[in-house]
Design an enzyme around this catalytic site. Structure first.
Site, PDB file in Angstrom:
ATOM      1  N   ASP A   9       0.854  -1.191   0.000  1.00 19.05           N
ATOM      2  CA  ASP A   9       0.000   0.000   0.000  1.00 19.05           C
ATOM      3  C   ASP A   9       0.890   1.241   0.000  1.00 19.05           C
ATOM      4  OD1 ASP A   9      -2.061   1.784   0.325  1.00 19.05           O
ATOM      5  OD2 ASP A   9      -2.532   1.210   2.387  1.00 19.05           O
ATOM      6  N   ASP A 104      -3.430   2.272  -5.666  1.00 18.94           N
ATOM      7  CA  ASP A 104      -2.150   2.275  -4.954  1.00 18.94           C
ATOM      8  C   ASP A 104      -2.031   1.134  -3.966  1.00 18.94           C
ATOM      9  OD1 ASP A 104      -4.081   3.379  -3.144  1.00 18.94           O
ATOM     10  OD2 ASP A 104      -2.406   4.132  -1.953  1.00 18.94           O
ATOM     11  N   GLU A 105      -2.793   0.107  -4.148  1.00 18.34           N
ATOM     12  CA  GLU A 105      -2.867  -0.922  -3.115  1.00 18.34           C
ATOM     13  C   GLU A 105      -3.185  -2.274  -3.766  1.00 18.34           C
ATOM     14  OE1 GLU A 105      -5.862  -1.522   0.658  1.00 18.34           O
ATOM     15  OE2 GLU A 105      -6.063   0.222  -0.598  1.00 18.34           O
TER      16      GLU A 105
HETATM   17 MG   LIG Z   1      -2.291   3.889   0.181  1.00 20.88          MG
END
Ligand SMILES: [Mg+2]
Length: 367
Positions: A9, A104-105
């Site tokens: 993350d 983003d993860e």
């Molecule tokens: Mg993040």
């Protein structure tokens, strides 16, 4: 054999990209989102800004009152999508089994790779280094034998964190954490659990199964399994998934208006980018709304042509919102899901969506 699952993350993603691209912003409180005069909302805050109590989904006007010296930057979704592609390609260079949860993860199943890299820690360190080299950004990583443990672990030492939970240590790792750290336990479930004297994940693990069943039905037993560190859900690549979605829970209930519409646009951008990264297009657009009283509805529309275009997805979702919203309605969660071409019902709104608590991400989200 125990699996090795990573949850990776990026830290304060949008804000970190802004600081990366504009060196003069580094070390300063940065908030990404629309301007306060347009009732903008914080989409992301740098760690420097978080120290002032600013967090995502907060009204921009309030954020700038908390920290008048903060620099506000309008979001650049195209750029975030570009960086996301770089990051996901670093992940896919390690393993083909990557399940993005947002731009983003992602979860990575590295069971087959871990020996070659000399163990989970060496592999995770290499992944963090590669992301940094390729993009300039830091990523926090959690590793464990399942998704629940990996996801919680990645959140524990942000930013630039690395937490590895050894096989067999899952239950002891989880036990002292607050119940809300568990995936799918939102504010409402948390208060129900607290009223029953269950405050930590360990309390849930040790409760009588009948007690949890009485509180939450069959879902209570699933929550207890997770609390005991057991979770056999597979890492599913975008290709295998039948829908791609993004949801956000608000820190306070929102009526229809500019803030809600800004969130709708942001979610549409995220869904579009992820569809396009996965090489797929949605024929069906699903809007998910949770009202202030926790009642949750979904509405969907099927388009003549499948799309991965943010504006088309936004306008489809906006049309669905227009059709259901009544004066006085307030919402605590908004989600958009795109269901892929050639596939039927968007049936992956997750284990929790119908029952009522959080969606795919816990709320409020820490990023
Ligand atoms: Mg993040």
């Amino acid at each position: 054999m125990a699996r090795t699952i990573l949850h990776a993350d990026l830290d304060a993603f949008y804000a970190s990209v802004e600081q990366l691209d504009r060196p003069e912003l580094r070390g300063r409180p940065v908030v990404v989102g629309g301007p306060p005069e347009a009732r903008g909302v914080v989409a992301a805050a740098s760690y420097e800004a978080r120290r002032f109590g600013i967090h995502s989904a907060m009204p921009m006007s309030r954020a700038l009152r908390l920290c008048p010296q903060a620099v506000r930057v309008s979001p650049r979704f195209g750029r975030y999508g570009e960086v996301s592609r770089q990051v996901m390609s670093v992940f896919r260079a390690v393993t083909p089994l990557v399940e993005p949860l947002s731009l983003d993860e992602a979860f990575l199943d590295v069971t087959a790779q871990v020996r070659r890299y000399g163990g989970a820690e060496a592999l995770a360190r290499r992944l963090k280094r590669r992301v940094k080299e390729r993009t300039g950004l830091t990523v926090s990583v959690g590793a464990g034998t399942n998704k629940t443990v990996a996801k919680i672990a990645s959140d524990m030492q942000k930013p630039d964190g690395l937490v590895i939970v050894a096989p067999g240590a899952e239950e002891a790792f989880l036990a002292p954490l607050p119940a809300r750290a568990l995936w799918g336990v939102g504010p409402r479930a948390e208060s129900v659990l607290a009223a029953a004297g269950l405050h930590t994940i360990g309390d849930i693990a040790g409760a009588r199964p009948q007690q949890l069943e009485a509180l939450f039905g069959a879902r209570g037993l699933a929550v207890q399994e997770m609390a005991r560190g057991r979770d056999d859900r597979a890492v599913e690549t975008e290709h295998e998934r039948k829908s791609v979605g993004a949801e956000t829970t608000f820190p306070r209930d929102l009526a229809d208006g500019p803030e809600l519409r800004e969130q709708l646009a942001r979610l549409a951008n995220e869904v579009a980018e992820r569809l396009s990264q996965g090489g797929s297009r949605a024929r069906t657009v699903v809007l998910k709304l949770r009202y202030a009283d926790f009642h949750t509805i979904t509405r969907q529309t099927t388009r003549p042509e499948p799309t991965d275009d943010a504006e088309e997805i936004e306008s489809a979702a906006a049309g669905l919102l227009d059709a259901v919203v009544q004066p006085g309605d307030k919402f605590r969660l908004l989600g958009i899901h795109g269901a892929k071409l050639g596939e039927g019902q968007p049936d992956q709104l997750s284990l929790w969506s119908a029952a009522g608590e959080a969606g795919r991400t816990p709320a409020p989200r820490r990023d």
